[in-house]
Design an enzyme around this catalytic site. Structure first.
Site, short mmCIF file in Angstrom:
data_model
loop_
_atom_site.label_atom_id
_atom_site.label_comp_id
_atom_site.label_asym_id
_atom_site.label_seq_id
_atom_site.Cartn_x
_atom_site.Cartn_y
_atom_site.Cartn_z
CG ASN B 151 -10.26 15.28 2.26
OD1 ASN B 151 -9.77 15.82 1.28
ND2 ASN B 151 -9.35 16.02 3.28
CE LYS B 200 -6.45 1.55 -1.58
NZ LYS B 200 -5.98 3.74 -2.28
CE1 TYR B 260 -1.20 9.10 5.07
CE2 TYR B 260 0.82 9.02 5.50
CZ TYR B 260 -0.22 9.48 4.35
OH TYR B 260 -0.35 10.94 3.27
CG HIS B 418 1.26 7.73 1.66
ND1 HIS B 418 1.33 8.64 1.47
CD2 HIS B 418 0.19 7.19 2.36
CE1 HIS B 418 0.40 8.67 1.06
NE2 HIS B 418 -0.40 8.13 1.12
CG HIS B 420 10.12 6.71 2.12
ND1 HIS B 420 10.32 8.09 2.38
CD2 HIS B 420 8.74 7.25 1.45
CE1 HIS B 420 9.17 9.00 2.41
NE2 HIS B 420 8.54 8.67 1.78
#
Lengths: 744, 744
Positions: B151, B200, B260, B418, B420
């Protein structure tokens, strides 16, 4: 008064018949039901001039032309299926297609449409005399073409109009065949052979009387018309006029509720239009101060975002864009030229190919439409309008495009067989969405796999039961013990309704729903606070009883549970139903909490799909429970939607007050990923009575205080009220007032 | 190649620095990030000329003017709350308001906007030096102003642009204060003090590198820009370029998935735009064949009805109207003038107050927009585009307004944290609605009451687990045993994709999701049969294993259950979870059926809110089970939506084939109360293999037969294929073909 009228009519009619003066019903000139000669002439011009009408005409023409080319166009199958089945749907398509083609015949003057209608009617002339009762006939109300005679009446209502429209293009032999084999026996079947259904003061009866009456006009059979108007025995104890007397309140409210009101108005307004064309001297549209047109406008009034309030048995998707209301609004506008009806016609966006439909489109083209303003209204129920009422609260000055609040307070009669046991139930809409909801009916209309398309078993065992609604349940039994006959004999009492720019308030009571329990409910809707983007509803339920009981007050909410300040124990590893009967057997108990009075306020917060948070606050008592439920138990065919509710429960109480406040707050915007005001803000609720004035004070975290006061006795709108609150004196004139203070 | 490039850049840069040639980054002229001088001049003219732009300007001006008058306008609170909390939301509003006001300053040339920005930045200059880590800081990635440094990077990215826009209006003293107390320490905090996050290869890293890089341009600190581009040590192993290399496939697909991707593209395209303004010689928009602009277009491609396919962690409401894609589409259009992007901009309906936004509106005003055509596409995953793929099948010739089918076949890499565990999962959209669905993520973004607005526990325990998806689960364990590190090392293999006007087909396989089990899936979407209003998807899952297992194949469907021909035993009196772990603990078992092979086809039918019926057919084996489930077990905070699924289960099988067909049929129109084609029509499915050709035959009740054939080996698009079916020979050229016959 009614009986006298009945007799007078009868005498007049007999007189007409005997001297052959039945000029108005002798339809030498066809068509003369909903559409007449002048209409046809105007329509022929309009398809060259009025854009919307022209477009509707060519669309209908293209659609019908395409259908007439398919192999199914002249398919008249043996009746086999219940609602939704192939033969059922085919016969429904057939009457619609005949009607549509017949209208095209009149406008286009092209013979092929009339030929098609005649050919199909001749097929029915072959079939109909061979039919006994339908193989899947419904008990007590079976038809021949259809499983229920209701569908047969609808078929006749459309088909007789189609016949009337193509009358001039059919040979006398064919006319004779069709009338003898279809229209006369069908009218006879629906009337003389089905006396109970025909004389019934119920919308099913109206379809029959309207269809038979219109057939009477077309076949020039005055006796059919008279039987339709006055009942089989012409006594006036049954028939269309009696239905008009009894089925609508003076305000135009239909006791079954808006879903069936929409359905019921079609035969009323269609037959009334035919009466007006053929016997204008009856002044049918002035009957009971114009109750037929009122009923159309009331049906529009009973909507939110174009959909009907789903009280009683109701399919929730239904609304103003249904064919019935398109027809109804067009005829009503033709009668009263109410420019607000044009606003509704614009929203319906379905120009109708009738003279009335044309008048609507011409008026729209002339920019005559005015907004249909939805306002607070009280719809008295019962013949005299005094058997309780449906109270609808809205924001003042709400335009028809608004997505603001509507609060529906159901203090009506039972509403016949489709009524629910839900006295003093309420629903709440806000910002375009259902917030506090009604399940509606448990039914998939015409989906054969779902119990033949009819009402599901869970409609009786859940949807009608009290616990499926947002109202008081005593000892886990439904109002009137779920007995419809008992319920029909009683109704709530509307104690008062009042509204001003700041708030609306209504109270109703009932002492007959349970043997020794009386209760009243007061609902207050504050005007929306647009600056704080907040809406507030106060809900007070006062119960008195002769002995202790368990009291449940459910809230069926729409949205995703967010949180509660109650100490919840969630059923994580197994679910069991909350109870065993009266609808409780269908509620999985998903969580419960036991409150103590240290909880100054109990709160449950959820997030509606409209992006707003709703917090329901209540002042609990020691030991009060919150039971969270989800529908779906004892539902072997998986018919139920998995809707959620929570129940406020107190046990072993004699007299009790539920004090609740619903607040909308904040906004969740997943597109922008912004969230505002998700934390609820109400920190205290107090209430008391002083000098017949009940007051409720609300304290918010930001320092705002609202003090709402109202006189508890019935309608005291002119008196000067005084009360004291925290040692300070207040006074107001009228039913109620709100005092605000901002502490910081 | 990459490393070489990194070194070369580094040398060049050092050279630039040493000889003071950093002309491009010396922003003597502000603004020069996303908006430059020429843009400003054009915008000043446009607010008098271009209607849409003018309206957007005056709306923004009105909104900002109103906000500047509130007491909250200059509120810079002490950081206290996690996502959704008051201080968190205030700091988010602040950067947005500063940016919006700064744009208004440039367009209007009114000083008060610049004064406001300067005043607020000075407040941050007071606050920021006093801050240690945020009191609710997230583990490993805490911020100072915000709970997570992500943020903080977003705050910097917007605020540095605001500063750049008002630069000329601020006194030198204030500039010094603001730069020393806010921008320099914050850039330092995000880079040198947060090396792991900064370097990253992940979207979080991109926000940091973009924010720091843009700060470098504004503060004239080339080293910041270089670190942003090449990583802290300038080696090129981290940083923006490396992120561009690794995070997108050559086709522009982002491995975390579209939700994303939408978020990740914003810092990419924003920083790239700033690079282009300051160092056009880098030709950043040509980098990797223009991958940045491709990534924007791919994000648009990965939508249905404007919403992203919700694979991996995804908020389902997100779509093309998000701020990120509004910015992205505007910049992309400025670069490539693709007229289809204007179509998207029209749908976004959010004119952007930048030079790019203006160019979009000017082009729209000149009617340059062309439809954005959604077609079949294969989005290769991984740096080389060969680590599996996301396959999207659409109807050919589908326009952007269409509500037709989309089938998403997920044969991608894990997609980082994120991702799955859903290898070879599929989703299906039809007629405007989700039909076979993905739960998305379990999260209420920024709703403090829901675990601080972050991912909920059930996101891990349910939403990520295999059983929450429409793909194979072996022995009730998730793919890769739910281990992300293992999952990251493997990926499915796309075996083929082919499409023609009649059908699209794709097959993918994976042999690493389970220890001894390999499986492949073939999905075939037939072109919609508009005459029969029918759509068909064939789904074949072939499993081979070294030893026997239990195989579960779930279908998560959207709609109301209608019926099944399976002998269902419904759990009416109690519900228990289906299993104990890997997501099974969250599934209430609502019903089950055990099939025998006398059931020629097993069928489950549901009704979607789009008004259509969907029937899922399968060829069962003896003892195969159907398990019907509803979400909600072991959910103590009632976080889950109560979605429904059914699972095909076979036990003790080694090799196995699931043969499934999904058919849309019929229509339910509750407004008209008409139902058509509610009865499903497929009566037989056969399949076999001959000569490397797999064939599937479908027999419908109306006599129609469809025979689909495809070569099972990889990509054989040019060969002539032969096979025999029912003693008849067939041949086709290419991957696949469909043969139809109408028996009656």
């Amino acid at each position: 008064m009614k009986k006298t009228f009945g007799k007078v009519s009868l005498l007049l009619i007999c007189c007409f018949v005997s001297v052959g003066l039945f000029g108005a019903t002798t339809t030498e000139n066809h068509p003369a039901l909903v559409i007449n000669h002048q209409d046809v002439e105007q329509m022929r011009i309009a398809v060259k001039q009025n854009d919307a009408f022209k477009q509707a005409y060519f669309m209908q023409k293209a659609r019908v032309d395409q259908m007439l080319q398919t192999t199914e166009a002249l398919l008249v199958p043996q009746p086999l299926d219940g609602g939704g089945g192939a033969s059922h749907e085919q016969h429904k398509r057939n009457y619609q297609l005949m009607y549509d083609a017949a209208v095209l015949y009149q406008i286009s003057q092209q013979q092929q449409y009339a030929v098609f209608v005649a050919d199909m009617l001749k097929k029915y002339a072959d079939l109909y005399p061979t039919l006994d009762f339908h193989p899947k006939k419904k008990k007590n109300s079976g038809g021949k073409l259809f499983w229920q005679s209701l569908n047969e009446a609808v078929w006749l209502l459309y088909s007789i109009q189609a016949y009337d429209l193509v009358f001039d293009a059919i040979s006398d032999d064919d006319k004779n065949l069709i009338e003898q084999n279809v229209f006369r026996p069908m009218a006879d079947f629906l009337s003389n052979q089905s006396p109970k259904e025909f004389n019934k003061i119920h919308n099913h009866g109206t379809w029959s009387t309207a269809a038979v009456g219109m057939t009477g006009y077309v076949l020039n059979e005055p006796i059919m018309v008279e039987q339709a108007l006055l009942g089989l025995d012409l006594s006036g104890t049954g028939g269309f006029l009696r239905q008009l007397d009894e089925l609508f309140s003076p305000q135009g409210y239909y006791s079954e509720g808006p879903y069936y009101q929409r359905y019921a108005v079609l035969p009323f307004i269609t037959f009334a239009k035919a009466i007006e064309q053929n016997e204008p001297q009856r002044k049918i549209f002035n009957y009971r101060s114009g109750v037929i047109v009122k009923a159309i406008e009331v049906a529009v009034d009973l909507t939110y975002q174009g959909r009907f309030f789903p009280i009683n048995d109701a399919i929730k998707e239904k609304g103003i864009n249904t064919a019935e209301l398109v027809q109804g609004v067009a005829i009503a506008y033709s009668i009263n030229q109410n420019p607000a009806l044009l606003d509704i016609a614009i929203k319906q966006n379905s120009p109708l190919l009738t003279g009335d439909g044309l008048r609507v489109q011409q008026a729209i083209a002339q920019n005559l439409a005015q907004p249909f303003i939805f306002t607070h209204k009280v719809f008295g129920d019962g013949m005299d309008g005094k058997k309780g009422a449906l109270v609808v609260m809205r924001n003042p000055n709400q335009s028809s495009n608004s997505t603001e609040q509507a609060l529906v307070f159901k203090a009506t009669t039972q509403g016949m067989g489709h009524g629910h046991f839900d006295k003093l139930h309420w629903q709440f809409y806000d910002q375009g969405a259902e917030i506090i909801s009604d399940y509606g009916s448990a039914r998939f209309v015409n989906v054969e796999a779902k119990q033949g398309g009819g009402y599901l078993k869970v409609n009786q065992s859940l949807a009608k039961q009290t616990v499926a609604h947002n109202t008081l349940v005593v000892d886990e039994t439904s109002h009137f013990n779920g007995n419809r006959r008992v319920a029909e004999r009683h109704h709530p009492k509307l104690q008062f309704f009042a509204a001003n720019d700041e708030m609306a308030i209504s109270r109703a009571s009932i002492n007959s729903a349970y043997e020794d329990v009386s209760f009243n409910r007061t609902l207050v809707m504050l005007a929306e606070d647009t600056q704080r983007q907040q809406s507030v509803v106060i809900d007070l339920v006062d119960i008195t009883a002769a002995k202790p009981h368990q009291y449940d007050l459910p809230i069926h909410y729409q949205g995703q549970f967010i949180d509660s300040n109650a100490p919840m124990q969630t059923a994580t590893a197994a679910l069991v139903p909350l109870g065993e009967q009266n609808g409780y057997q269908h509620l999985w108990l998903t969580a419960k909490a036991t409150l103590d009075d240290k909880n100054a306020l109990s709160r449950v917060t959820w997030l509606n799909d409209n992006g707003h948070f709703y917090s329901h606050y209540s002042v609990p008592v020691q030991g009060e429970q919150r039971l969270f439920t989800r529908l779906g138990a004892h539902d072997p065919l998986m018919d139920l939607r998995p809707e959620s509710a929570f129940i406020q429960r107190v046990t072993n109480k004699q007299n009790h007050q539920f004090i609740n406040v619903l607040v909308r707050h904040g906004q969740y915007n997943p597109t922008d990923e912004t969230t505002q005001g998700a934390d609820a803000q109400l920190i205290d609720i107090n209430t008391g009575v002083d000098n017949q004035v009940r007051w409720v004070s609300l304290h918010y975290q930001n320092g705002l205080q609202q003090l709402v006061a109202f006189n508890q006795t019935a309608q005291s709108a002119t008196a000067n009220q005084k009360f004291s609150y925290l040692n300070q004196s207040y006074s107001f004139v009228g039913q109620m007032a709100i005092f605000m203070s901002k502490a910081n």
